[in-house]
Design a protein around this motif. Structure first.
Motif, PDB file in Angstrom:
ATOM      1  N   SER A 182      -0.701  34.615  40.774  1.00 33.54           N
ATOM      2  CA  SER A 182      -0.248  33.332  40.210  1.00 33.54           C
ATOM      3  C   SER A 182      -1.387  32.345  40.001  1.00 33.54           C
ATOM      4  N   LYS A 183      -2.578  32.872  39.690  1.00 30.18           N
ATOM      5  CA  LYS A 183      -3.726  32.017  39.398  1.00 30.18           C
ATOM      6  C   LYS A 183      -4.046  32.120  37.913  1.00 30.18           C
ATOM      7  N   PRO A 184      -3.673  31.109  37.117  1.00 30.83           N
ATOM      8  CA  PRO A 184      -3.927  31.172  35.669  1.00 30.83           C
ATOM      9  C   PRO A 184      -5.412  31.330  35.372  1.00 30.83           C
ATOM     10  N   LEU A 185      -5.710  32.051  34.317  1.00 26.57           N
ATOM     11  CA  LEU A 185      -7.084  32.250  33.900  1.00 26.57           C
ATOM     12  C   LEU A 185      -7.597  30.991  33.207  1.00 26.57           C
ATOM     13  N   PRO A 186      -8.857  30.640  33.433  1.00 27.98           N
ATOM     14  CA  PRO A 186      -9.405  29.469  32.746  1.00 27.98           C
ATOM     15  C   PRO A 186      -9.518  29.730  31.249  1.00 27.98           C
ATOM     16  N   LYS A 187      -9.372  28.673  30.475  1.00 31.79           N
ATOM     17  CA  LYS A 187      -9.556  28.784  29.036  1.00 31.79           C
ATOM     18  C   LYS A 187     -11.043  28.950  28.748  1.00 31.79           C
ATOM     19  N   GLY A 188     -11.361  29.806  27.771  1.00 36.84           N
ATOM     20  CA  GLY A 188     -12.751  30.062  27.434  1.00 36.84           C
ATOM     21  C   GLY A 188     -13.158  29.403  26.132  1.00 36.84           C
ATOM     22  N   ASP A 189     -14.257  29.872  25.581  1.00 34.94           N
ATOM     23  CA  ASP A 189     -14.783  29.342  24.324  1.00 34.94           C
ATOM     24  C   ASP A 189     -14.356  30.182  23.125  1.00 34.94           C
ATOM     25  N   ASP A 190     -13.341  31.026  23.298  1.00 33.41           N
ATOM     26  CA  ASP A 190     -13.011  32.000  22.262  1.00 33.41           C
ATOM     27  C   ASP A 190     -12.462  31.352  20.995  1.00 33.41           C
ATOM     28  N   TYR A 191     -11.683  30.288  21.153  1.00 32.14           N
ATOM     29  CA  TYR A 191     -11.162  29.609  19.965  1.00 32.14           C
ATOM     30  C   TYR A 191     -12.311  29.050  19.134  1.00 32.14           C
ATOM     31  N   ARG A 192     -13.262  28.407  19.797  1.00 31.42           N
ATOM     32  CA  ARG A 192     -14.413  27.860  19.073  1.00 31.42           C
ATOM     33  C   ARG A 192     -15.223  28.974  18.422  1.00 31.42           C
ATOM     34  N   GLU A 193     -15.319  30.116  19.104  1.00 28.04           N
ATOM     35  CA  GLU A 193     -16.048  31.245  18.505  1.00 28.04           C
ATOM     36  C   GLU A 193     -15.373  31.706  17.225  1.00 28.04           C
ATOM     37  N   ARG A 194     -14.048  31.775  17.224  1.00 29.70           N
ATOM     38  CA  ARG A 194     -13.339  32.202  16.012  1.00 29.70           C
ATOM     39  C   ARG A 194     -13.560  31.204  14.876  1.00 29.70           C
ATOM     40  N   ILE A 195     -13.512  29.926  15.208  1.00 30.38           N
ATOM     41  CA  ILE A 195     -13.756  28.917  14.186  1.00 30.38           C
ATOM     42  C   ILE A 195     -15.160  29.084  13.607  1.00 30.38           C
ATOM     43  N   GLU A 196     -16.147  29.291  14.477  1.00 36.09           N
ATOM     44  CA  GLU A 196     -17.520  29.471  14.002  1.00 36.09           C
ATOM     45  C   GLU A 196     -17.657  30.715  13.139  1.00 36.09           C
ATOM     46  N   ARG A 197     -16.995  31.778  13.520  1.00 41.97           N
ATOM     47  CA  ARG A 197     -17.067  33.000  12.716  1.00 41.97           C
ATOM     48  C   ARG A 197     -16.426  32.799  11.350  1.00 41.97           C
ATOM     49  N   ILE A 198     -15.303  32.090  11.295  1.00 42.28           N
ATOM     50  CA  ILE A 198     -14.675  31.806  10.002  1.00 42.28           C
ATOM     51  C   ILE A 198     -15.599  30.953   9.138  1.00 42.28           C
ATOM     52  N   LEU A 199     -16.212  29.933   9.735  1.00 43.69           N
ATOM     53  CA  LEU A 199     -17.089  29.039   8.983  1.00 43.69           C
ATOM     54  C   LEU A 199     -18.333  29.751   8.460  1.00 43.69           C
ATOM     55  N   HIS A 200     -18.753  30.811   9.148  1.00 45.28           N
ATOM     56  CA  HIS A 200     -19.968  31.532   8.748  1.00 45.28           C
ATOM     57  C   HIS A 200     -19.668  32.903   8.140  1.00 45.28           C
ATOM     58  N   ALA A 201     -18.419  33.141   7.788  1.00 46.32           N
ATOM     59  CA  ALA A 201     -18.059  34.422   7.171  1.00 46.32           C
ATOM     60  C   ALA A 201     -18.823  34.623   5.870  1.00 46.32           C
ATOM     61  N   LYS A 202     -19.150  35.888   5.596  1.00 50.13           N
ATOM     62  CA  LYS A 202     -19.897  36.236   4.387  1.00 50.13           C
ATOM     63  C   LYS A 202     -19.025  36.893   3.329  1.00 50.13           C
ATOM     64  N   ARG A 203     -17.978  37.606   3.757  1.00 52.33           N
ATOM     65  CA  ARG A 203     -17.194  38.373   2.788  1.00 52.33           C
ATOM     66  C   ARG A 203     -15.696  38.139   2.895  1.00 52.33           C
ATOM     67  N   ARG A 204     -15.157  38.215   4.119  1.00 49.07           N
ATOM     68  CA  ARG A 204     -13.700  38.228   4.236  1.00 49.07           C
ATOM     69  C   ARG A 204     -13.226  37.586   5.525  1.00 49.07           C
ATOM     70  N   VAL A 205     -12.033  37.025   5.464  1.00 51.81           N
ATOM     71  CA  VAL A 205     -11.266  36.585   6.624  1.00 51.81           C
ATOM     72  C   VAL A 205      -9.832  37.036   6.369  1.00 51.81           C
TER      73      VAL A 205
END
Length: 324
Positions: A182-205
């Motif tokens: 019953s110990k929730p996992l801490p939130k990570g930086d994954d959402y920000r990573e996805r945003i950065e990957r979308i912003l720097h995409a070269k071909r497709r999302v």
């Protein structure tokens, strides 16, 4: 915002030599799951948001009971809202179990909604770990609605992945241990990573999502990518298990279409898959693109590491667009 509660970073920091299998068929997925449970030797950890007391649920319970009978340590963590205790989940005698659970088969309920402040803190993960060597993760619950052998052409469409690699299993099992206690996992930086990957995409999302209530930062990133000439496509279900979500999803269509995002609605059946392809980076998991997943729920997404897996996911996505 740093709120995607999944384990993307664990797999990008861990050298993988995994055997990956992508599943886009519930029938094939559960055939593989039941086979692996039948071969388990030491341990099984399982999480499911929904565990139905239907024909499939009883088959899975029977396989888990047999594994426990062989001496395998089995732990099952069910979400207290998705599978509330008062529904008498299929491990209970009221739903066909002929005998008490053995001591080495333990079932726990994660945050039963007895307190209002816990209603939004759900365990939305769908995960199975076997012998610390095999891991399944994705969007598939234990529910006969995923089986074409039961529901025919109306069976839900979803995606999952099987990894056979002990290195990949360890961080997932550690996260399971936290939730088990019953110990929730801490939130990570994954959402920000996805945003950065979308912003720097070269071909497709390319994205599939059944529930779309995105933060403004995600909408802005998708629009920016489309304005930049990137092939941005989002596949939604044309009908939804949550009756109002069809109209909620559509509230965002005009905003996306004006920027050049291609929007599709999947016609044959309910699309429950949560996938993302950004160039050659691919994710399958449980995370919806809505505020519940991003801000509150515990989620698990896996980054694919094999070229053939990424190709399989891309080919499947393009194939589903022809049915939209």
């Amino acid at each position: 915002m740093q709120n995607f509660p999944c384990l993307l970073e664990c797999f990008e920091d861990t050298p993988l030599k995994s055997d990956e299998t992508v599943f886009v068929s519930g029938d094939q997925y559960f055939e593989a799951v039941l086979t692996d449970i039948g071969a388990a030797r030491r341990s099984i950890e399982m999480e499911s948001y929904i565990f139905k007391a239907d024909g499939l649920g009883r088959r899975v319970v029977e396989a888990l009971r047999k594994a426990a009978g062989r001496g395998v340590n089995v732990r099952i963590l069910l979400d207290g809202f998705g599978t509330p205790p008062w529904e008498h989940h299929p491990f209970n005698a009221e739903n066909g179990s002929s005998s008490p659970l053995p001591d080495n088969l333990t079932v726990r309920s994660y945050h039963p909604p007895s307190r209002f402040d816990l209603i939004n803190r759900r365990n939305h993960r769908k995960m199975i770990a076997i012998d610390s060597e095999i891991v399944y993760a994705g969007g598939i619950n234990v529910d006969s609605r995923y089986l074409s052998e039961v529901y025919g052409k109306a069976a839900w469409q979803d995606a999952s992945v099987r990894l056979a690699n002990s290195n990949a299993a360890q961080p997932i099992i550690r996260s399971f241990e936290s939730l088990w206690n019953s110990k929730p996992l801490p939130k990570g930086d994954d959402y920000r990573e996805r945003i950065e990957r979308i912003l720097h995409a070269k071909r497709r999302v390319w994205i599939t999502t059944p529930y779309f209530v995105p933060p403004r930062s995600l909408l802005r990133a998708l629009r920016f990518a489309a304005w930049s000439g990137i092939d941005v496509r989002i596949l939604f279900p044309s009908f939804n298990d949550v009756f109002f979500m069809r109209w909620v999803n559509r509230l965002f269509y005009r905003y996306l279409l004006r920027a050049g995002v291609k929007v599709y609605e999947y016609l044959p059946r309910f699309l429950h898959a949560k996938t993302m392809l950004i160039d050659d980076w691919a994710v399958i998991g449980s995370t919806n693109l809505n505020h519940r997943s991003i801000l509150h729920d515990q989620e698990l997404d896996l980054v694919l590491s094999k070229d053939r897996s990424i190709q399989t996911l891309g080919d499947w996505f393009l194939g589903e667009l022809t049915k939209s």
